[in-house]
Scaffold this motif. Sequence first.
Motif, PDB file in Angstrom:
ATOM      1  N   GLY A  57     -62.705 -53.104  -8.963  1.00 25.21           N
ATOM      2  CA  GLY A  57     -63.539 -52.521 -10.011  1.00 25.21           C
ATOM      3  C   GLY A  57     -64.822 -51.937  -9.461  1.00 25.21           C
ATOM      4  O   GLY A  57     -65.260 -50.851  -9.868  1.00 25.21           O
ATOM      5  N   TYR A  58     -65.427 -52.636  -8.502  1.00 18.08           N
ATOM      6  CA  TYR A  58     -66.651 -52.153  -7.872  1.00 18.08           C
ATOM      7  C   TYR A  58     -66.390 -50.834  -7.131  1.00 18.08           C
ATOM      8  O   TYR A  58     -67.133 -49.871  -7.278  1.00 18.08           O
ATOM      9  CB  TYR A  58     -67.199 -53.212  -6.908  1.00 18.08           C
ATOM     10  N   LYS A  59     -65.324 -50.802  -6.345  1.00 18.25           N
ATOM     11  CA  LYS A  59     -65.017 -49.601  -5.557  1.00 18.25           C
ATOM     12  C   LYS A  59     -64.697 -48.401  -6.440  1.00 18.25           C
ATOM     13  O   LYS A  59     -65.033 -47.271  -6.100  1.00 18.25           O
ATOM     14  CB  LYS A  59     -63.850 -49.867  -4.606  1.00 18.25           C
ATOM     15  N   LEU A  60     -64.029 -48.643  -7.572  1.00 16.99           N
ATOM     16  CA  LEU A  60     -63.619 -47.552  -8.461  1.00 16.99           C
ATOM     17  C   LEU A  60     -64.595 -47.329  -9.614  1.00 16.99           C
ATOM     18  O   LEU A  60     -64.391 -46.437 -10.430  1.00 16.99           O
ATOM     19  CB  LEU A  60     -62.218 -47.833  -9.020  1.00 16.99           C
ATOM     20  N   MET A  61     -65.633 -48.184  -9.666  1.00 18.21           N
ATOM     21  CA  MET A  61     -66.620 -48.107 -10.748  1.00 18.21           C
ATOM     22  C   MET A  61     -65.955 -48.233 -12.117  1.00 18.21           C
ATOM     23  O   MET A  61     -66.236 -47.484 -13.044  1.00 18.21           O
ATOM     24  CB  MET A  61     -67.442 -46.817 -10.639  1.00 18.21           C
ATOM     25  N   LEU A  62     -65.052 -49.216 -12.210  1.00 22.33           N
ATOM     26  CA  LEU A  62     -64.334 -49.500 -13.455  1.00 22.33           C
ATOM     27  C   LEU A  62     -64.480 -50.973 -13.795  1.00 22.33           C
ATOM     28  O   LEU A  62     -64.548 -51.814 -12.907  1.00 22.33           O
ATOM     29  CB  LEU A  62     -62.841 -49.170 -13.298  1.00 22.33           C
ATOM     30  N   ASP A  63     -64.489 -51.285 -15.080  1.00 20.79           N
ATOM     31  CA  ASP A  63     -64.571 -52.692 -15.486  1.00 20.79           C
ATOM     32  C   ASP A  63     -63.173 -53.289 -15.566  1.00 20.79           C
ATOM     33  O   ASP A  63     -62.170 -52.573 -15.580  1.00 20.79           O
ATOM     34  CB  ASP A  63     -65.330 -52.850 -16.802  1.00 20.79           C
ATOM     35  N   SER A  64     -63.117 -54.616 -15.612  1.00 19.21           N
ATOM     36  CA  SER A  64     -61.818 -55.299 -15.605  1.00 19.21           C
ATOM     37  C   SER A  64     -61.012 -54.992 -16.861  1.00 19.21           C
ATOM     38  O   SER A  64     -59.788 -54.991 -16.823  1.00 19.21           O
ATOM     39  CB  SER A  64     -61.992 -56.807 -15.431  1.00 19.21           C
ATOM     40  N   GLY A  65     -61.675 -54.694 -17.974  1.00 17.13           N
ATOM     41  CA  GLY A  65     -60.964 -54.317 -19.193  1.00 17.13           C
ATOM     42  C   GLY A  65     -60.189 -53.010 -19.038  1.00 17.13           C
ATOM     43  O   GLY A  65     -59.141 -52.829 -19.654  1.00 17.13           O
ATOM     44  N   THR A  66     -60.702 -52.123 -18.221  1.00 18.64           N
ATOM     45  CA  THR A  66     -60.011 -50.857 -17.926  1.00 18.64           C
ATOM     46  C   THR A  66     -58.934 -51.078 -16.873  1.00 18.64           C
ATOM     47  O   THR A  66     -57.842 -50.519 -16.955  1.00 18.64           O
ATOM     48  CB  THR A  66     -61.029 -49.802 -17.433  1.00 18.64           C
ATOM     49  N   LEU A  67     -59.251 -51.906 -15.879  1.00 18.96           N
ATOM     50  CA  LEU A  67     -58.319 -52.138 -14.774  1.00 18.96           C
ATOM     51  C   LEU A  67     -57.093 -52.965 -15.175  1.00 18.96           C
ATOM     52  O   LEU A  67     -55.986 -52.670 -14.727  1.00 18.96           O
ATOM     53  CB  LEU A  67     -59.028 -52.869 -13.630  1.00 18.96           C
ATOM     54  N   SER A  68     -57.293 -53.986 -15.980  1.00 18.31           N
ATOM     55  CA  SER A  68     -56.208 -54.933 -16.285  1.00 18.31           C
ATOM     56  C   SER A  68     -54.929 -54.283 -16.790  1.00 18.31           C
ATOM     57  O   SER A  68     -53.849 -54.548 -16.252  1.00 18.31           O
ATOM     58  CB  SER A  68     -56.689 -56.008 -17.254  1.00 18.31           C
ATOM     59  N   PRO A  69     -54.980 -53.404 -17.818  1.00 17.98           N
ATOM     60  CA  PRO A  69     -53.722 -52.791 -18.274  1.00 17.98           C
ATOM     61  C   PRO A  69     -53.085 -51.890 -17.210  1.00 17.98           C
ATOM     62  O   PRO A  69     -51.863 -51.827 -17.086  1.00 17.98           O
ATOM     63  CB  PRO A  69     -54.114 -51.978 -19.506  1.00 17.98           C
ATOM     64  N   MET A  70     -53.932 -51.237 -16.430  1.00 19.47           N
ATOM     65  CA  MET A  70     -53.413 -50.376 -15.364  1.00 19.47           C
ATOM     66  C   MET A  70     -52.721 -51.206 -14.290  1.00 19.47           C
ATOM     67  O   MET A  70     -51.630 -50.851 -13.810  1.00 19.47           O
ATOM     68  CB  MET A  70     -54.586 -49.597 -14.754  1.00 19.47           C
ATOM     69  N   LEU A  71     -53.322 -52.323 -13.924  1.00 18.70           N
ATOM     70  CA  LEU A  71     -52.728 -53.206 -12.918  1.00 18.70           C
ATOM     71  C   LEU A  71     -51.425 -53.808 -13.437  1.00 18.70           C
ATOM     72  O   LEU A  71     -50.466 -53.963 -12.678  1.00 18.70           O
ATOM     73  CB  LEU A  71     -53.713 -54.300 -12.525  1.00 18.70           C
ATOM     74  N   LYS A  72     -51.376 -54.116 -14.715  1.00 17.87           N
ATOM     75  CA  LYS A  72     -50.149 -54.653 -15.321  1.00 17.87           C
ATOM     76  C   LYS A  72     -49.014 -53.642 -15.181  1.00 17.87           C
ATOM     77  O   LYS A  72     -47.887 -53.998 -14.818  1.00 17.87           O
ATOM     78  CB  LYS A  72     -50.416 -54.988 -16.800  1.00 17.87           C
ATOM     79  N   LYS A  73     -49.310 -52.373 -15.445  1.00 16.73           N
ATOM     80  CA  LYS A  73     -48.280 -51.324 -15.324  1.00 16.73           C
ATOM     81  C   LYS A  73     -47.825 -51.162 -13.877  1.00 16.73           C
ATOM     82  O   LYS A  73     -46.629 -50.991 -13.612  1.00 16.73           O
ATOM     83  CB  LYS A  73     -48.794 -49.996 -15.888  1.00 16.73           C
ATOM     84  N   LEU A  74     -48.761 -51.213 -12.947  1.00 23.51           N
ATOM     85  CA  LEU A  74     -48.390 -51.109 -11.529  1.00 23.51           C
ATOM     86  C   LEU A  74     -47.565 -52.313 -11.097  1.00 23.51           C
ATOM     87  O   LEU A  74     -46.628 -52.180 -10.302  1.00 23.51           O
ATOM     88  CB  LEU A  74     -49.642 -50.968 -10.656  1.00 23.51           C
ATOM     89  N   GLU A  75     -47.891 -53.472 -11.635  1.00 20.40           N
ATOM     90  CA  GLU A  75     -47.119 -54.680 -11.331  1.00 20.40           C
ATOM     91  C   GLU A  75     -45.721 -54.591 -11.956  1.00 20.40           C
ATOM     92  O   GLU A  75     -44.729 -54.949 -11.306  1.00 20.40           O
ATOM     93  CB  GLU A  75     -47.852 -55.917 -11.854  1.00 20.40           C
ATOM     94  N   ASP A  76     -45.619 -54.099 -13.169  1.00 19.73           N
ATOM     95  CA  ASP A  76     -44.318 -53.921 -13.828  1.00 19.73           C
ATOM     96  C   ASP A  76     -43.422 -52.970 -13.040  1.00 19.73           C
ATOM     97  O   ASP A  76     -42.200 -53.123 -13.035  1.00 19.73           O
ATOM     98  CB  ASP A  76     -44.489 -53.395 -15.259  1.00 19.73           C
ATOM     99  N   ARG A  77     -44.033 -52.005 -12.367  1.00 21.26           N
ATOM    100  CA  ARG A  77     -43.282 -51.054 -11.530  1.00 21.26           C
ATOM    101  C   ARG A  77     -43.026 -51.608 -10.136  1.00 21.26           C
ATOM    102  O   ARG A  77     -42.487 -50.919  -9.277  1.00 21.26           O
ATOM    103  CB  ARG A  77     -44.041 -49.734 -11.431  1.00 21.26           C
ATOM    104  N   GLU A  78     -43.475 -52.837  -9.900  1.00 22.82           N
ATOM    105  CA  GLU A  78     -43.291 -53.531  -8.627  1.00 22.82           C
ATOM    106  C   GLU A  78     -43.962 -52.818  -7.450  1.00 22.82           C
ATOM    107  O   GLU A  78     -43.458 -52.824  -6.327  1.00 22.82           O
ATOM    108  CB  GLU A  78     -41.807 -53.793  -8.362  1.00 22.82           C
ATOM    109  N   LEU A  79     -45.135 -52.217  -7.732  1.00 18.79           N
ATOM    110  CA  LEU A  79     -45.924 -51.586  -6.682  1.00 18.79           C
ATOM    111  C   LEU A  79     -46.998 -52.528  -6.156  1.00 18.79           C
ATOM    112  O   LEU A  79     -47.443 -52.389  -5.017  1.00 18.79           O
ATOM    113  CB  LEU A  79     -46.566 -50.291  -7.200  1.00 18.79           C
ATOM    114  N   ILE A  80     -47.419 -53.475  -7.002  1.00 19.45           N
ATOM    115  CA  ILE A  80     -48.443 -54.437  -6.616  1.00 19.45           C
ATOM    116  C   ILE A  80     -48.064 -55.830  -7.122  1.00 19.45           C
ATOM    117  O   ILE A  80     -47.177 -55.977  -7.974  1.00 19.45           O
ATOM    118  CB  ILE A  80     -49.836 -54.072  -7.189  1.00 19.45           C
TER     119      ILE A  80
END
Length: 148
Positions: A57-80
Amino acid sequence: MELLKLSNQLCFPLYALSRKVTSHYLPLLDKIGLTYPQYLVMLVLWEENGVSVKELGYKLMLDSGTLSPMLKKLEDRELITRKRLKEDERVVIISLTETGEKLKERGAEIPEQIKCSLELTDKEVREMKALATGLLDKINKIEAVHNN
């Protein structure tokens, strides 16, 4: 008033430029199945695998509320993967999967494709990045002073 003309504003050309540049990324990212914000996450992880959500979040200047759904989608796609630290369960570490690491090869073509798409020279890219980074650093320093 002259000061209130759109053509005299700093914000508008920066806003419009950001939208236009990002639009050049979209067809390239579509080919590898990423949105622009997901691409930014992957760039951080391709550079340094295994970062905390807070650090991301610090590196991308994004809060965890913005990051969490995006990370969930990347995890669902088995990228992370997302794993809590045993020592401190509040800390979630984001790591690439093998599939996410392999995607790096396809992602590596994008910067050069963007440069060509925008008909930019290496010098122009360096100059624009330096100006943008300099202004961003200045704004971050001003905000840090005001937030302390």
